[in-house]
Design a protein around this motif. Structure first.
Motif, PDB file in Angstrom:
ATOM      1  N   UNK A  22       0.863  -1.176   0.042  1.00  0.00           N
ATOM      2  CA  UNK A  22      -0.024  -0.094  -0.168  1.00  0.00           C
ATOM      3  C   UNK A  22       0.835   1.330  -0.006  1.00  0.00           C
ATOM      4  N   UNK A  23       2.014   1.016   0.193  1.00  0.00           N
ATOM      5  CA  UNK A  23       3.181   2.160   0.136  1.00  0.00           C
ATOM      6  C   UNK A  23       3.143   3.411  -0.790  1.00  0.00           C
ATOM      7  N   UNK A  24       3.162   4.453  -0.632  1.00  0.00           N
ATOM      8  CA  UNK A  24       3.114   5.607  -1.547  1.00  0.00           C
ATOM      9  C   UNK A  24       4.360   6.421  -1.422  1.00  0.00           C
ATOM     10  N   UNK A  25       4.924   7.088  -2.294  1.00  0.00           N
ATOM     11  CA  UNK A  25       6.043   7.894  -2.113  1.00  0.00           C
ATOM     12  C   UNK A  25       5.492   9.079  -1.038  1.00  0.00           C
ATOM     13  N   UNK A  26       6.430   9.295  -0.001  1.00  0.00           N
ATOM     14  CA  UNK A  26       5.971  10.420   0.991  1.00  0.00           C
ATOM     15  C   UNK A  26       5.334   9.803   2.161  1.00  0.00           C
ATOM     16  N   UNK A  27       5.003   8.519   2.116  1.00  0.00           N
ATOM     17  CA  UNK A  27       4.601   7.719   3.313  1.00  0.00           C
ATOM     18  C   UNK A  27       5.353   7.931   4.618  1.00  0.00           C
ATOM     19  N   UNK A  28       5.092   8.094   5.759  1.00  0.00           N
ATOM     20  CA  UNK A  28       5.691   7.909   6.989  1.00  0.00           C
ATOM     21  C   UNK A  28       5.104   7.085   7.913  1.00  0.00           C
ATOM     22  N   UNK A  29       5.773   6.029   8.399  1.00  0.00           N
ATOM     23  CA  UNK A  29       5.367   5.016   9.480  1.00  0.00           C
ATOM     24  C   UNK A  29       6.383   5.092  10.670  1.00  0.00           C
ATOM     25  N   UNK A  30       5.689   5.210  11.574  1.00  0.00           N
ATOM     26  CA  UNK A  30       6.337   5.226  13.009  1.00  0.00           C
ATOM     27  C   UNK A  30       6.365   3.945  13.517  1.00  0.00           C
ATOM     28  N   UNK A  61      22.994   2.534  15.468  1.00  0.00           N
ATOM     29  CA  UNK A  61      24.261   3.478  15.683  1.00  0.00           C
ATOM     30  C   UNK A  61      24.588   4.212  14.393  1.00  0.00           C
ATOM     31  N   UNK A  62      24.044   4.212  13.234  1.00  0.00           N
ATOM     32  CA  UNK A  62      24.094   4.900  12.094  1.00  0.00           C
ATOM     33  C   UNK A  62      23.221   5.904  12.098  1.00  0.00           C
ATOM     34  N   UNK A  63      21.970   5.712  12.678  1.00  0.00           N
ATOM     35  CA  UNK A  63      20.700   6.767  12.883  1.00  0.00           C
ATOM     36  C   UNK A  63      19.914   6.519  11.433  1.00  0.00           C
ATOM     37  N   UNK A  64      20.559   6.251  10.369  1.00  0.00           N
ATOM     38  CA  UNK A  64      19.642   6.361   9.218  1.00  0.00           C
ATOM     39  C   UNK A  64      20.416   5.385   8.149  1.00  0.00           C
ATOM     40  N   UNK A  65      19.353   4.882   7.343  1.00  0.00           N
ATOM     41  CA  UNK A  65      20.076   3.959   6.260  1.00  0.00           C
ATOM     42  C   UNK A  65      19.049   4.209   5.115  1.00  0.00           C
ATOM     43  N   UNK A  66      19.333   4.224   3.936  1.00  0.00           N
ATOM     44  CA  UNK A  66      18.779   4.254   2.624  1.00  0.00           C
ATOM     45  C   UNK A  66      18.820   2.949   1.878  1.00  0.00           C
ATOM     46  N   UNK A  67      17.701   2.552   1.090  1.00  0.00           N
ATOM     47  CA  UNK A  67      17.608   1.308   0.516  1.00  0.00           C
ATOM     48  C   UNK A  67      16.792   1.656  -0.691  1.00  0.00           C
ATOM     49  N   UNK A  74      13.778   4.909   3.462  1.00  0.00           N
ATOM     50  CA  UNK A  74      14.567   5.800   4.451  1.00  0.00           C
ATOM     51  C   UNK A  74      14.205   5.052   5.764  1.00  0.00           C
ATOM     52  N   UNK A  75      15.268   4.339   6.443  1.00  0.00           N
ATOM     53  CA  UNK A  75      15.107   3.650   7.695  1.00  0.00           C
ATOM     54  C   UNK A  75      15.841   4.372   8.565  1.00  0.00           C
ATOM     55  N   UNK A  96      11.508  13.955   4.515  1.00  0.00           N
ATOM     56  CA  UNK A  96       9.795  14.191   4.603  1.00  0.00           C
ATOM     57  C   UNK A  96       9.462  14.681   3.028  1.00  0.00           C
ATOM     58  N   UNK A  97      10.429  15.708   2.579  1.00  0.00           N
ATOM     59  CA  UNK A  97       9.872  16.103   1.319  1.00  0.00           C
ATOM     60  C   UNK A  97      10.483  15.370   0.030  1.00  0.00           C
ATOM     61  N   UNK A  98      11.022  14.012   0.371  1.00  0.00           N
ATOM     62  CA  UNK A  98      11.521  13.285  -0.810  1.00  0.00           C
ATOM     63  C   UNK A  98      10.202  12.329  -1.303  1.00  0.00           C
ATOM     64  N   UNK A  99      10.817  11.616  -2.252  1.00  0.00           N
ATOM     65  CA  UNK A  99       9.851  10.937  -2.986  1.00  0.00           C
ATOM     66  C   UNK A  99       9.839   9.388  -2.317  1.00  0.00           C
ATOM     67  N   UNK A 100      10.632   9.128  -1.100  1.00  0.00           N
ATOM     68  CA  UNK A 100      10.679   7.954  -0.511  1.00  0.00           C
ATOM     69  C   UNK A 100       9.733   7.572   0.513  1.00  0.00           C
ATOM     70  N   UNK A 101       9.594   6.429   1.090  1.00  0.00           N
ATOM     71  CA  UNK A 101       8.938   6.120   2.262  1.00  0.00           C
ATOM     72  C   UNK A 101       9.855   6.112   3.291  1.00  0.00           C
TER      73      UNK A 101
END
Length: 167
Positions: A22-30, A61-67, A74-75, A96-101
């Motif tokens: 169901x994911x779309x660009x710009x989605x945010x999941x907590x 430890x890296x705080x953020x990863x991109x896949x 963005x994890x 948050x402004x990117x086209x990723x999830x």
């Protein structure tokens, strides 16, 4: 709010995979839950369903990863952040402004710095205990119009894990 139950790590990954469809660009999941509740396991299933073949690990430890997959993922893991102002150092406004999830582990810790449009995924141990060891309650709370508009499709996606109450 939708409540489901998974009985194994693979089950948690499968539920996450259904949500990733169901994911779309710009989605945010907590991703919310105690240590060991299954946040990273959820992220692994979500990423796999996006076609990401890399091993997904907790970015503690890296705080953020991109896949890279069907969608950019963005994890983030904000467990180690001491102050809310450190969110800016992660480049969160740009993400948050990117086209990723974006999946944010421990996202409830920075809730006030996030837009009011997200899907909160709370993973908890059954009865508050880590026993049986692999069972989890997964509560999905759509916040804001972007996710509330998908409430029916969210419910359908996790329907196999929603426990039916006997009449």
């Amino acid at each position: 709010m939708i409540q489901a139950r998974t009985r194994s790590p693979e089950d948690t990954k499968n539920l996450a995979a259904n949500l990733a469809e169901l994911a779309r660009p710009g989605d945010l999941l907590l991703l919310v839950g105690d240590l060991g509740a299954g946040k990273t396991t959820f992220a692994q299933g979500f990423a796999a369903a996006l076609g990401i073949s890399e091993q997904v690990t907790s970015p503690t430890f890296t705080l953020a990863r991109e896949y890279h997959g069907r969608l950019l993922l963005h994890h983030l893991d904000v467990f180690r952040l001491d102050q809310i102002s450190e969110v800016l150092d992660l480049g969160l406004p740009e993400l948050l402004d990117s086209e990723g999830v974006i999946l944010i582990e421990w996202g409830d810790a920075i809730r006030q710095a996030l837009p009011n449009d997200c899907l909160e995924v709370a993973l908890t141990f059954v009865d508050g205990q880590p026993s049986p060891p692999d069972e989890r309650v997964v509560v999905l709370t759509p916040v804001g119009p972007r996710w509330q508009a998908r409430n029916e499709t969210l419910a359908a996606a996790v329907e196999p894990w929603v426990e039916k109450t006997p009449c």
